[in-house]
Design a protein around this motif. Structure first.
Motif, PDB file in Angstrom:
ATOM      1  N   HIS A   1      43.738  50.819  48.620  1.00  0.00           N
ATOM      2  CA  HIS A   1      44.204  50.593  47.177  1.00  0.00           C
ATOM      3  C   HIS A   1      44.344  49.182  46.909  1.00  0.00           C
ATOM      4  CE1 HIS A   1      45.778  54.771  48.373  1.00  0.00           C
ATOM      5  NE2 HIS A   1      45.539  54.864  47.239  1.00  0.00           N
TER       6      HIS A   1
ATOM      7  N   ALA B   1      41.905  47.760  43.772  1.00  0.00           N
ATOM      8  CA  ALA B   1      42.490  47.047  42.779  1.00  0.00           C
ATOM      9  C   ALA B   1      41.867  45.592  42.607  1.00  0.00           C
ATOM     10  CB  ALA B   1      44.127  46.933  42.775  1.00  0.00           C
TER      11      ALA B   1
ATOM     12  N   THR C   1      47.413  49.920  34.412  1.00  0.00           N
ATOM     13  CA  THR C   1      45.831  50.243  34.010  1.00  0.00           C
ATOM     14  C   THR C   1      45.443  48.955  33.481  1.00  0.00           C
ATOM     15  OG1 THR C   1      46.812  51.062  32.143  1.00  0.00           O
ATOM     16  CG2 THR C   1      46.365  52.679  33.960  1.00  0.00           C
TER      17      THR C   1
ATOM     18  N   ASP D   1      44.506  51.362  37.898  1.00  0.00           N
ATOM     19  CA  ASP D   1      43.101  50.931  37.978  1.00  0.00           C
ATOM     20  C   ASP D   1      43.366  49.389  38.690  1.00  0.00           C
ATOM     21  OD1 ASP D   1      41.701  52.779  36.865  1.00  0.00           O
ATOM     22  OD2 ASP D   1      41.626  51.998  34.928  1.00  0.00           O
TER      23      ASP D   1
ATOM     24  N   ARG E   1      38.174  45.626  41.157  1.00  0.00           N
ATOM     25  CA  ARG E   1      38.223  45.692  39.649  1.00  0.00           C
ATOM     26  C   ARG E   1      38.650  44.316  39.023  1.00  0.00           C
ATOM     27  NH1 ARG E   1      40.908  50.481  41.208  1.00  0.00           N
ATOM     28  NH2 ARG E   1      39.437  52.317  41.234  1.00  0.00           N
TER      29      ARG E   1
END
Length: 209
Positions: A184, A188, A156, A151, A191
């Motif tokens: 990607h 990331a 994660t 994530d 988030r």
């Protein structure tokens, strides 16, 4: 804790993200880099390098953002921002150094001032310079995140890599650097930024209106 910074400083932003992720309270003292506030005698006495950030804690003065990040993770270990195993810590640190060592110094304010003032670079040349180094670093990070990310940039949960990647993406978007080739990395960073919204430059007390 007192954090000396500037709202748009990528290095100070890194530290604010770590503080937010760890839920730590702190005060801010801000120094406007555009007007040379970091060179004021009182701050120069605190930080002889005359850069931000610096962190004051009970008489201790810590400079350099990565040193501050590592200290925070050792002093306040939960939630951990480095993996538990040595291999993972090495990967996270390599991600951090990709930005901190090889990208950020080449597009920070004093470097851009030198390009303009000392070498007569035009704005187009300055923008091309920034894009050159940002995209080189982002390309390497994109590969590392594809290998090791979940994530977040690594695994994660957020790590020190995210504390560094989020401000780097902010700078790229601010200067109009194309980030489409790095999905990607962007995912990331988005988030991680959502977990530390209070750290965003626009949320700082010294931010421009």
């Amino acid at each position: 804790m007192i954090l000396h910074g500037y709202w748009r400083s990528g290095a100070a932003y890194r530290v604010r993200i770590a503080l937010a992720l760890k839920g730590l309270a702190y005060e801010q003292v801000n120094h406007d880099l555009r007007t040379g506030g970091q060179a004021a005698p009182d701050y120069a006495a605190l930080n002889p390098q005359r850069l931000v950030p610096a962190l004051e804690v009970d008489g201790l003065i810590i400079t350099q953002s990565v040193a501050i990040l590592e200290w925070l993770d050792e002093r306040f270990p939960e939630p951990a921002l480095l993996p538990a195993h040595a291999d993972g810590r090495a990967i996270v640190r390599s991600m951090v150094q990709t930005i901190v060592t090889d990208v950020h110094p080449l597009h920070n304010l004093r470097t851009l001032k030198a390009l303009r003032q000392d070498f007569g670079a035009s704005e187009d040349q300055v923008n091309a310079w920034m894009a050159r180094w940002m995209t080189a670093g982002f390309a390497a990070l994109e590969t590392l995140i594809m290998r090791h990310g979940g994530d977040f940039a690594y695994g994660t949960t957020p790590t020190l890599a995210d504390c560094v990647v989020v401000p780097a993406l902010y700078s790229a978007e601010r200067f109009g650097v194309d980030t489409m080739p790095y999905p990607h990395l962007v995912a990331a960073a988005r988030r991680a930024a959502a977990l530390a919204e209070a750290a965003h430059p626009s949320r700082q007390p010294d931010a421009d209106a």
